[in-house]
Motif scaffolding. Structure first.
Motif, PDB file in Angstrom:
ATOM      1  N   ALA A   7       0.847  -1.197   0.000  1.00 15.29           N
ATOM      2  CA  ALA A   7       0.000   0.000   0.000  1.00 15.29           C
ATOM      3  C   ALA A   7       0.876   1.237   0.000  1.00 15.29           C
ATOM      4  O   ALA A   7       1.835   1.336   0.775  1.00 15.29           O
ATOM      5  CB  ALA A   7      -0.916   0.010   1.220  1.00 15.29           C
ATOM      6  N   HIS A   8       0.562   2.164  -0.873  1.00 12.21           N
ATOM      7  CA  HIS A   8       1.250   3.455  -0.897  1.00 12.21           C
ATOM      8  C   HIS A   8       0.279   4.545  -0.453  1.00 12.21           C
ATOM      9  O   HIS A   8      -0.857   4.607  -0.931  1.00 12.21           O
ATOM     10  CB  HIS A   8       1.756   3.780  -2.308  1.00 12.21           C
ATOM     11  N   ASP A   9       0.742   5.395   0.460  1.00 16.81           N
ATOM     12  CA  ASP A   9      -0.052   6.517   0.963  1.00 16.81           C
ATOM     13  C   ASP A   9       0.688   7.800   0.603  1.00 16.81           C
ATOM     14  O   ASP A   9       1.658   8.185   1.251  1.00 16.81           O
ATOM     15  CB  ASP A   9      -0.238   6.397   2.475  1.00 16.81           C
ATOM     16  N   LEU A  10       0.233   8.470  -0.461  1.00 21.21           N
ATOM     17  CA  LEU A  10       0.876   9.681  -0.964  1.00 21.21           C
ATOM     18  C   LEU A  10       0.328  10.887  -0.208  1.00 21.21           C
ATOM     19  O   LEU A  10      -0.718  11.437  -0.551  1.00 21.21           O
ATOM     20  CB  LEU A  10       0.634   9.823  -2.465  1.00 21.21           C
ATOM     21  N   LYS A  16       4.387   7.143   1.984  1.00 20.83           N
ATOM     22  CA  LYS A  16       4.605   6.052   2.929  1.00 20.83           C
ATOM     23  C   LYS A  16       4.205   4.746   2.263  1.00 20.83           C
ATOM     24  O   LYS A  16       3.044   4.546   1.904  1.00 20.83           O
ATOM     25  CB  LYS A  16       3.782   6.271   4.192  1.00 20.83           C
ATOM     26  N   ALA A  17       5.181   3.867   2.081  1.00 20.13           N
ATOM     27  CA  ALA A  17       4.913   2.539   1.545  1.00 20.13           C
ATOM     28  C   ALA A  17       4.842   1.561   2.705  1.00 20.13           C
ATOM     29  O   ALA A  17       5.736   1.542   3.555  1.00 20.13           O
ATOM     30  CB  ALA A  17       6.015   2.132   0.574  1.00 20.13           C
ATOM     31  N   THR A  18       3.791   0.770   2.753  1.00 20.85           N
ATOM     32  CA  THR A  18       3.609  -0.186   3.851  1.00 20.85           C
ATOM     33  C   THR A  18       3.327  -1.566   3.277  1.00 20.85           C
ATOM     34  O   THR A  18       2.501  -1.723   2.377  1.00 20.85           O
ATOM     35  CB  THR A  18       2.463   0.239   4.773  1.00 20.85           C
ATOM     36  N   LEU A  19       4.017  -2.540   3.831  1.00 22.70           N
ATOM     37  CA  LEU A  19       3.873  -3.930   3.394  1.00 22.70           C
ATOM     38  C   LEU A  19       3.084  -4.700   4.440  1.00 22.70           C
ATOM     39  O   LEU A  19       3.421  -4.699   5.616  1.00 22.70           O
ATOM     40  CB  LEU A  19       5.261  -4.550   3.212  1.00 22.70           C
ATOM     41  N   PHE A  20       1.991  -5.326   4.002  1.00 24.89           N
ATOM     42  CA  PHE A  20       1.160  -6.154   4.867  1.00 24.89           C
ATOM     43  C   PHE A  20       1.175  -7.590   4.361  1.00 24.89           C
ATOM     44  O   PHE A  20       1.230  -7.836   3.153  1.00 24.89           O
ATOM     45  CB  PHE A  20      -0.294  -5.659   4.871  1.00 24.89           C
ATOM     46  N   GLY A  28       6.208  -3.998   7.576  1.00 26.41           N
ATOM     47  CA  GLY A  28       7.094  -2.843   7.733  1.00 26.41           C
ATOM     48  C   GLY A  28       6.666  -1.714   6.817  1.00 26.41           C
ATOM     49  O   GLY A  28       5.781  -1.879   5.960  1.00 26.41           O
ATOM     50  N   SER A  29       7.288  -0.566   7.006  1.00 29.37           N
ATOM     51  CA  SER A  29       6.953   0.596   6.181  1.00 29.37           C
ATOM     52  C   SER A  29       8.203   1.400   5.874  1.00 29.37           C
ATOM     53  O   SER A  29       9.227   1.283   6.567  1.00 29.37           O
ATOM     54  CB  SER A  29       5.912   1.483   6.874  1.00 29.37           C
ATOM     55  N   SER A  30       8.112   2.214   4.854  1.00 32.60           N
ATOM     56  CA  SER A  30       9.218   3.062   4.440  1.00 32.60           C
ATOM     57  C   SER A  30       8.647   4.398   3.987  1.00 32.60           C
ATOM     58  O   SER A  30       7.694   4.435   3.199  1.00 32.60           O
ATOM     59  CB  SER A  30       9.997   2.404   3.296  1.00 32.60           C
ATOM     60  N   VAL A  31       9.215   5.491   4.480  1.00 32.39           N
ATOM     61  CA  VAL A  31       8.734   6.835   4.140  1.00 32.39           C
ATOM     62  C   VAL A  31       9.793   7.558   3.328  1.00 32.39           C
ATOM     63  O   VAL A  31      10.961   7.606   3.717  1.00 32.39           O
ATOM     64  CB  VAL A  31       8.397   7.640   5.407  1.00 32.39           C
ATOM     65  N   THR A  32       9.386   8.122   2.198  1.00 32.46           N
ATOM     66  CA  THR A  32      10.264   8.941   1.375  1.00 32.46           C
ATOM     67  C   THR A  32       9.667  10.337   1.286  1.00 32.46           C
ATOM     68  O   THR A  32       8.570  10.509   0.734  1.00 32.46           O
ATOM     69  CB  THR A  32      10.421   8.351  -0.036  1.00 32.46           C
ATOM     70  N   PRO A  33      10.342  11.341   1.824  1.00 35.22           N
ATOM     71  CA  PRO A  33       9.777  12.702   1.790  1.00 35.22           C
ATOM     72  C   PRO A  33       9.948  13.362   0.423  1.00 35.22           C
ATOM     73  O   PRO A  33      10.775  12.945  -0.385  1.00 35.22           O
ATOM     74  CB  PRO A  33      10.610  13.438   2.853  1.00 35.22           C
ATOM     75  N   TYR A  34       9.141  14.388   0.183  1.00 35.80           N
ATOM     76  CA  TYR A  34       9.338  15.228  -0.998  1.00 35.80           C
ATOM     77  C   TYR A  34       8.960  16.659  -0.629  1.00 35.80           C
ATOM     78  O   TYR A  34       8.341  16.922   0.411  1.00 35.80           O
ATOM     79  CB  TYR A  34       8.552  14.740  -2.214  1.00 35.80           C
ATOM     80  N   ASP A  35       9.355  17.588  -1.489  1.00 36.82           N
ATOM     81  CA  ASP A  35       9.207  19.011  -1.192  1.00 36.82           C
ATOM     82  C   ASP A  35       7.821  19.522  -1.559  1.00 36.82           C
ATOM     83  O   ASP A  35       7.176  19.027  -2.499  1.00 36.82           O
ATOM     84  CB  ASP A  35      10.249  19.828  -1.973  1.00 36.82           C
ATOM     85  N   THR A  36       7.389  20.510  -0.815  1.00 41.00           N
ATOM     86  CA  THR A  36       6.190  21.271  -1.140  1.00 41.00           C
ATOM     87  C   THR A  36       6.608  22.710  -1.356  1.00 41.00           C
ATOM     88  O   THR A  36       7.349  23.276  -0.552  1.00 41.00           O
ATOM     89  CB  THR A  36       5.156  21.197  -0.005  1.00 41.00           C
ATOM     90  N   HIS A  37       6.145  23.306  -2.443  1.00 42.13           N
ATOM     91  CA  HIS A  37       6.557  24.661  -2.807  1.00 42.13           C
ATOM     92  C   HIS A  37       5.434  25.641  -2.473  1.00 42.13           C
ATOM     93  O   HIS A  37       4.349  25.585  -3.060  1.00 42.13           O
ATOM     94  CB  HIS A  37       6.894  24.724  -4.298  1.00 42.13           C
ATOM     95  N   TYR A  38       5.717  26.540  -1.517  1.00 38.74           N
ATOM     96  CA  TYR A  38       4.773  27.570  -1.102  1.00 38.74           C
ATOM     97  C   TYR A  38       5.248  28.910  -1.663  1.00 38.74           C
ATOM     98  O   TYR A  38       6.401  29.305  -1.448  1.00 38.74           O
ATOM     99  CB  TYR A  38       4.701  27.668   0.429  1.00 38.74           C
ATOM    100  N   PHE A  39       4.359  29.648  -2.327  1.00 38.82           N
ATOM    101  CA  PHE A  39       4.748  30.944  -2.869  1.00 38.82           C
ATOM    102  C   PHE A  39       3.494  31.759  -3.186  1.00 38.82           C
ATOM    103  O   PHE A  39       2.372  31.238  -3.155  1.00 38.82           O
ATOM    104  CB  PHE A  39       5.645  30.777  -4.108  1.00 38.82           C
ATOM    105  N   LEU A  62      11.597  -1.384   0.723  1.00 37.43           N
ATOM    106  CA  LEU A  62      10.861  -2.443   1.418  1.00 37.43           C
ATOM    107  C   LEU A  62      11.238  -3.827   0.889  1.00 37.43           C
ATOM    108  O   LEU A  62      11.446  -4.767   1.666  1.00 37.43           O
ATOM    109  CB  LEU A  62       9.360  -2.228   1.257  1.00 37.43           C
ATOM    110  N   ILE A  63      11.319  -3.948  -0.414  1.00 34.09           N
ATOM    111  CA  ILE A  63      11.669  -5.246  -1.013  1.00 34.09           C
ATOM    112  C   ILE A  63      13.042  -5.703  -0.543  1.00 34.09           C
ATOM    113  O   ILE A  63      13.237  -6.872  -0.182  1.00 34.09           O
ATOM    114  CB  ILE A  63      11.607  -5.151  -2.555  1.00 34.09           C
ATOM    115  N   ASN A  64      13.993  -4.746  -0.504  1.00 37.50           N
ATOM    116  CA  ASN A  64      15.359  -5.097  -0.089  1.00 37.50           C
ATOM    117  C   ASN A  64      15.455  -5.353   1.407  1.00 37.50           C
ATOM    118  O   ASN A  64      16.095  -6.309   1.849  1.00 37.50           O
ATOM    119  CB  ASN A  64      16.323  -3.980  -0.498  1.00 37.50           C
ATOM    120  N   GLU A  65      14.801  -4.478   2.195  1.00 27.88           N
ATOM    121  CA  GLU A  65      14.937  -4.581   3.650  1.00 27.88           C
ATOM    122  C   GLU A  65      14.350  -5.890   4.173  1.00 27.88           C
ATOM    123  O   GLU A  65      14.893  -6.486   5.112  1.00 27.88           O
ATOM    124  CB  GLU A  65      14.244  -3.396   4.317  1.00 27.88           C
ATOM    125  N   TYR A  66      13.265  -6.352   3.581  1.00 24.70           N
ATOM    126  CA  TYR A  66      12.598  -7.550   4.095  1.00 24.70           C
ATOM    127  C   TYR A  66      12.869  -8.779   3.220  1.00 24.70           C
ATOM    128  O   TYR A  66      12.246  -9.827   3.420  1.00 24.70           O
ATOM    129  CB  TYR A  66      11.107  -7.294   4.250  1.00 24.70           C
TER     130      TYR A  66
END
Length: 531
Positions: A7-10, A16-20, A28-39, A62-66
């Motif tokens: 499951a991916h939660d954007l 946040k990618a979560t493996l069930f 387990g889960s893995s979070v990858t951040p990204y930028d938000t541009h405010y202007f 996730l695939i590698n870690e588990y």
């Protein structure tokens, strides 16, 4: 053999990618951040390429870690931020950054629609007010201000829909994200011809609508190379994050209700019919479960008000916690527990950022009302939690006029506080339940949607395999009586002060305008120009 669901939660801050496991265990889960541009004050954008990179990186991690084989993943499904506007061309390439939910630039387009539809008429079609938050108004803004991009737009998508496109080469959205476009007929579950006509938007630019459990396609060879997923893995479209949490919190049948208590907070339930409040104080979403709806009220600043209190009032508690190497929340909660229910008559209005539901008021402010010589520090701390809960109680009372609600699950960071959960139980007059996983409702909801979509599960009742109730708090009848009086005072104080806040807002705006022109004068003088 298939063993897992991915499951991916954007979200707004990252993916946040979560493996069930198919049995409901979170691996387990893995979070990858990204930028938000405010202007430009009200403009908020994100790069869709950042979304895709985050999905690919978190999947591989996730695939590698588990140490799992990609072929063991039976389905990929999604939860995602809603009310966005991403324009892509006929090749699926983004034409600009996505205008996300928080962007408020489309004020003129809101007024353009109001020439044809009153707020009440719009609300009766969509289940939401006509505001700059929704996708159709943002697409109108692009048409009016970036006509070349609009002309080249093949489809307009939300975050999860774009990732589905990248994985499958297919263009779809689900009913919940369609609802967030603001041109969706909530009863018919189709694009609203009337709103599209009045918006003067080309309806062909909208993607096909499907239920959340729809298999949008399979992972292509190209997507497999980039994401690490196996070629041919089924991709279920999922739903917007506002309703995947319904499933992850167990709100899967009529009257099942939950409260998400984070920086903002909301109460959402499940119903068989849309709930149209005559005063338009709440909204209704198309539920992720076909045939149901998700009536909802979201307040602007809940845990945010608590954090404001911690950062401003509780500096001494912060110091004590640092010296003792303990949690500042232990010191704060101890004082809140010792303060009496009702905070000795002290009322806190939690409108530090204005308010969405149930007020829809951008000018009101926070306030302490009723400070006396005997008011204690504990009263001031407790009243913040009570004030937030009173506002949520108004939302709950609106929902209760239409739906029987007997208990509530609470999720999010605020649910960790036992004293806050007890305040909620007493103010709401409900049994409050707390699940084992407080921050996984969106991911679990997406996983279950995926499992139902590919036939791993017969129905959504499988949520009972995923969540365990760790605690239950019943309401105290005596405290409930105290809070019933306090809730009425809270409402009375708000309406008494609303006109004052309105005048204050006008005065502040006038002062800001004067300050702006004074700064221009000073700037010109410093440059040697004559005024």
């Amino acid at each position: 053999m298939s063993k897992y669901i991915l499951a991916h939660d954007l979200g707004t801050s990252g993916n946040k990618a979560t493996l069930f496991s198919v049995l409901g265990e979170m691996i387990g889960s893995s979070v990858t951040p990204y930028d938000t541009h405010y202007f430009n004050e009200k403009w908020v954008e994100q790069s869709p390429n950042d979304w895709w990179d985050a999905v690919c990186n978190s999947t591989k991690q996730l695939i590698n870690e588990y140490s799992i084989e990609p072929e063991e993943i039976s389905v990929v499904s999604f939860s995602g931020q809603m009310m966005g506007c991403l324009c892509v061309d006929i090749n699926g390439e983004p034409l600009r950054n996505s205008i996300i939910w928080a962007d408020q630039r489309a004020q003129k387009q809101v007024k353009d629609l109001e020439q044809y539809l009153t707020q009440e008429e719009f609300y009766q079609i969509v289940g939401h007010r006509n505001t700059a938050s929704y996708g159709i108004q943002k697409l109108m803004w692009i048409r009016d201000n970036e006509p070349d991009i609009y002309a080249e737009t093949y489809k307009v998508l939300n975050a999860k829909d774009y990732i589905v496109l990248k994985l499958t080469n297919n263009y779809y959205t689900d009913y919940s994200d369609g609802n967030g476009m603001g041109c969706f007929d909530l009863v018919k579950l189709e694009w609203s011809e009337k709103i599209i006509e009045y918006s003067k938007i080309d309806p062909n630019k909208l993607p096909n609508l499907k239920p959340s459990t729809f298999i949008a396609g399979k992972v292509t060879a190209e997507a497999s190379k980039l994401s690490g997923l196996a070629i041919g893995t089924p991709v279920v479209i999922g739903a917007g994050d506002g309703v995947t949490a319904n499933i992850g919190a167990g709100s899967i049948s009529e009257g099942k209700t939950y409260c998400s208590l984070g920086t903002s907070a909301w109460i959402t339930t499940t119903s068989k019919q849309p709930v149209f409040d005559p005063d338009m104080r709440i909204v209704t979403w198309a539920h992720a479960i076909p045939g149901y709806y998700a009536p909802n009220g979201t307040m602007q600043y809940a845990g945010g008000a608590f954090n404001w209190m911690k950062e401003t009032i509780c500096t001494s508690e912060e110091l004590k916690a640092a010296e003792s190497e303990s949690s500042v929340y232990d010191y704060i909660n101890k004082q809140i527990v010792e303060a009496v229910p009702g905070s000795n008559g002290l009322i806190f209005l939690p409108y530090l950022l204005g308010e969405r539901a149930p007020r829809w008021d951008s000018v009101s402010k926070g306030a302490y009302i009723g400070i006396k010589s005997e008011t204690t520090r504990g009263d001031m701390l407790r009243s913040v939690l009570e004030g937030v809960t009173y506002n949520l109680a108004i939302i709950l009372d609106i929902l209760r006029k239409h739906i029987d609600i007997e208990e509530m699950i609470v999720i999010g960071g605020g649910a960790k506080s036992e004293v806050w959960r007890q305040i909620m139980a007493d103010v709401f007059g409900l049994t409050i339940k707390v699940p084992n996983l407080l921050d996984e409702a969106g991911s679990m909801g997406a996983a279950i949607i995926g499992g139902v979509g590919v036939g791993l599960y017969d129905d959504f009742d499988v949520i009972n395999q995923f969540i365990t109730i760790n605690g239950t708090q019943s309401h105290n009848r005596e405290n409930e009586e105290i809070y019933n009086c306090a809730k009425q005072q809270f409402d009375d104080f708000y309406f008494s002060l609303r006109e004052v806040f309105e005048k204050q807002s006008i005065k502040t705006e006038q002062q800001n305008i004067r300050k702006y022109y004074e700064e221009i004068k000073i700037s010109k003088l410093s440059g040697g120009e004559v005024i």
